[in-house]
Design an enzyme around this catalytic site. Structure first.
Site, PDB file in Angstrom:
ATOM      1  N   LYS A 178       0.849  -1.195   0.000  1.00 17.79           N
ATOM      2  CA  LYS A 178       0.000   0.000   0.000  1.00 17.79           C
ATOM      3  C   LYS A 178       0.885   1.245   0.000  1.00 17.79           C
ATOM      4  O   LYS A 178       1.484   1.591   1.014  1.00 17.79           O
ATOM      5  CB  LYS A 178      -0.917   0.060   1.223  1.00 17.79           C
ATOM      6  CG  LYS A 178      -2.012   1.119   1.037  1.00 17.79           C
ATOM      7  CD  LYS A 178      -2.517   1.751   2.319  1.00 17.79           C
ATOM      8  CE  LYS A 178      -1.881   3.052   2.662  1.00 17.79           C
ATOM      9  NZ  LYS A 178      -1.970   4.140   1.678  1.00 17.79           N
ATOM     10  N   GLU A 252       9.693   1.565  10.562  1.00 20.20           N
ATOM     11  CA  GLU A 252      10.688   2.600  10.260  1.00 20.20           C
ATOM     12  C   GLU A 252       9.964   3.930  10.349  1.00 20.20           C
ATOM     13  O   GLU A 252       9.192   4.292   9.454  1.00 20.20           O
ATOM     14  CB  GLU A 252      11.282   2.378   8.865  1.00 20.20           C
ATOM     15  CG  GLU A 252      12.084   1.098   8.757  1.00 20.20           C
ATOM     16  CD  GLU A 252      13.413   1.129   9.508  1.00 20.20           C
ATOM     17  OE1 GLU A 252      13.859   2.231   9.897  1.00 20.20           O
ATOM     18  OE2 GLU A 252      14.003   0.058   9.712  1.00 20.20           O
TER      19      GLU A 252
END
Ligand code: NAP
Length: 486
Positions: A178, A252
């Site tokens: 996505k 992250e």
């Protein structure tokens, strides 16, 4: 080599077929500099997410059985296609992500290197370990994790999607990707086209174009993926663990990079590095220098040089080769950056350089320089815009305390002409990455990239990326019948 530009980017690859999303709502892809609508299509719905995962499960079984050579061939071909389509990619990156041309070439170079590095991941190994049981042989096989969900941001869309997609596929996983709402093509659809042309079988990679607020939970909570690889803000990322349940997480997240300039630093070098690390891609980089922490003995000199260099940066149209600072990706992001500057001034910061946004959409914010303390909002929060905050430190010890006085811990840097002093300082910084005498903005596909504290979990690059993307299967063989307790 010339090639026909990819078309059919208003639909997405879902479970092996390119089709429109089934949401009643449309996605609208716009150029952040001109405001021009580049692309429109139907968004993916939660049921498209289900389809993508179902297709990924089916496709992964056969993909995992392909040989390392077959998988390598896909990535070698991808690297060739990236070469052949570099100008097409530069065009998409400048139009969709508002990147300058120079920055687009750098991103494409990293992505090409990632494709080449993926080749080195295709042959998974096994090893044997000794057992206390007579006649027992323990074999530990490294296996693909299964289906991997990748959620990526808009700021380095091609790289930040591909850095998980490539190694995940290389080891035999399937992927549902996505990309961010602002970069559906460079963050997702272009990657799917490249891999498809390179020979990736249908269904191994699905791309869902939709809003995180609408399909994000379905992607993360779904029982199918074994790994959620999320790159984005700490605000969204910190909600993922509770939603994901029992899955591997690679997170992250945001950064608040300190660049520390010690009393013996080469100031020209430090100023050049700080200018680049603050203003490259309009400061919209997780590794950007959010704070320049300067020893009191060189502070005033550095400030003068820094402001002079920042004032000379060329702002404007990212298509023009001379442009250093282009548009901020969206109105929302621009408003957020300006709000942090305004709150910092209210909190007592001094504005040494600033100005109003310009350009057709009014999103080109000129370089800002703030002088302040470590408690102003622009120093406490990740700014994600072309705003530098310079902070005076009493001495090295104070500089280290300021550098570490943040909830983040992604990238950082220290400048000194004494390399051993630099290394010792670096090891005291609470961060995943510290660069001695270099920019905070630095990535290398062969090194361990990642953050500490609220900047995330896990590492990209080199062999480290496989920690999240593979699992171990222990197979034991009993060569001689052994006595059992009863
Ligand atoms: P973001 O708002 O957190 O969005 C990142 C991605 O998450 C987008 O694809 C977004 O989709 C999606 N998302 C939003 N809400 C979600 C939800 N509830 N569930 C699942 N997914 C959801 O971050 P951003 O503004 O795009 O990116 C900037 C941030 O990323 C900065 O903080 C930056 O430091 C960080 N970043 C970190 C790294 C790193 O390697 N550490 C690298 C680059 C950027 P939509 O776009 O559709 O909302």
């Amino acid at each position: 080599m010339t090639s026909t530009p990819y078309d059919g980017l208003d639909v997405m690859p879902l479970a092996g077929a390119w089709r429109a999303g089934s949401s009643p709502d449309r996605f609208v892809d716009t150029d952040p500099y001109t405001g021009e609508v580049i692309l429109e299509g139907q968004r993916a719905s939660v049921s498209d997410v289900d389809d993508a995962y179902a297709g990924a499960v089916l496709a992964q079984r056969d993909w995992a059985r392909t040989s390392p050579g077959e998988r390598s061939a896909v990535f070698l071909r991808t690297a060739e296609l990236i070469d052949a389509r570099t100008e097409e990619l530069v065009d998409w990156l400048t139009r969709e992500a508002g990147t300058t041309r120079m920055r687009a070439y750098v991103e494409i170079g990293i992505v090409r290197a990632t494709a080449m590095a993926a080749v080195t991941h295709t042959a998974l190994g096994s090893r044997t370990v000794a057992s206390d049981v007579p006649g027992k042989e323990n074999r530990i096989y490294q296996r693909p994790a299964g289906v991997v969900a990748v959620i990526s941001p808009w700021n380095f869309p091609l790289h930040l999607s591909f850095r998980t997609v490539a190694p995940a596929l290389a080891v035999g996983n399937s992927v549902v990707l996505k990309p961010a709402e602002d970069t559906p093509v460079t963050g997702g659809l272009f990657i799917a086209k490249l891999l498809e042309e390179a020979g990736l079988p249908p269904g191994v990679l699905s791309v869902v174009i939709g809003r995180g607020s609408e399909i994000g939970d379905a992607l993360v909570e779904h029982p199918t993926p074994r790994v959620i690889s999320f790159t984005g803000s700490t605000a969204v990322g910190q909600l993922i663990p509770a939603k994901a349940g029992v899955k591997r997480l690679a997170l992250e997240l945001g950064g608040n990079g300190p660049m520390v300039v010690l009393d013996d630093a080469d100031l020209d070098h430090a100023v050049d590095a700080a200018i680049f690390s603050n203003y490259w891609h309009q400061g919209q980089i997780c590794m950007a220098t959010n704070r320049v922490v300067v020893d009191a003995s060189v502070h005033d000199e550095l400030v003068d040089r820094f402001v002079a260099r920042a004032r000379d940066l060329v702002t404007g149209d990212p298509r023009l080769p001379e442009t250093h600072v282009g548009p901020i990706i969206s109105e929302r992001q621009l408003a957020g950056v300006r709000n942090k500057v305004a709150r910092s001034l209210d909190a007592g910061a001094e504005l040494l350089l600033g100005g109003d946004p310009s350009g057709p959409t009014g999103r080109v914010l000129p370089p800002h320089v703030l002088l302040g303390t470590n408690d102003i909002p622009a120093a406490v929060e990740e700014v994600f815009g072309p705003v530098a905050t310079i902070i005076k430190a009493r001495d090295e010890r104070d500089a280290l305390a300021i550098a570490n006085d943040t909830t983040y811990g992604l990238s950082s840097a220290v400048f000194t002409t004494d390399l051993e002093r630099g290394i010792a300082f670096a090891l005291e910084v609470e961060a995943g990455m510290t660069h001695v005498n270099d920019t905070t903005v630095h990535d290398d596909v062969h090194a361990a990239f990642g953050g500490e504290k609220q900047s995330g979990l896990g590492r990209f690059g080199g062999e480290w990326v496989l920690d999240d993307l593979t699992t171990e299967h222990w197979v034991s063989v009993q060569h001689v019948r052994r006595p059992l307790p009863f």
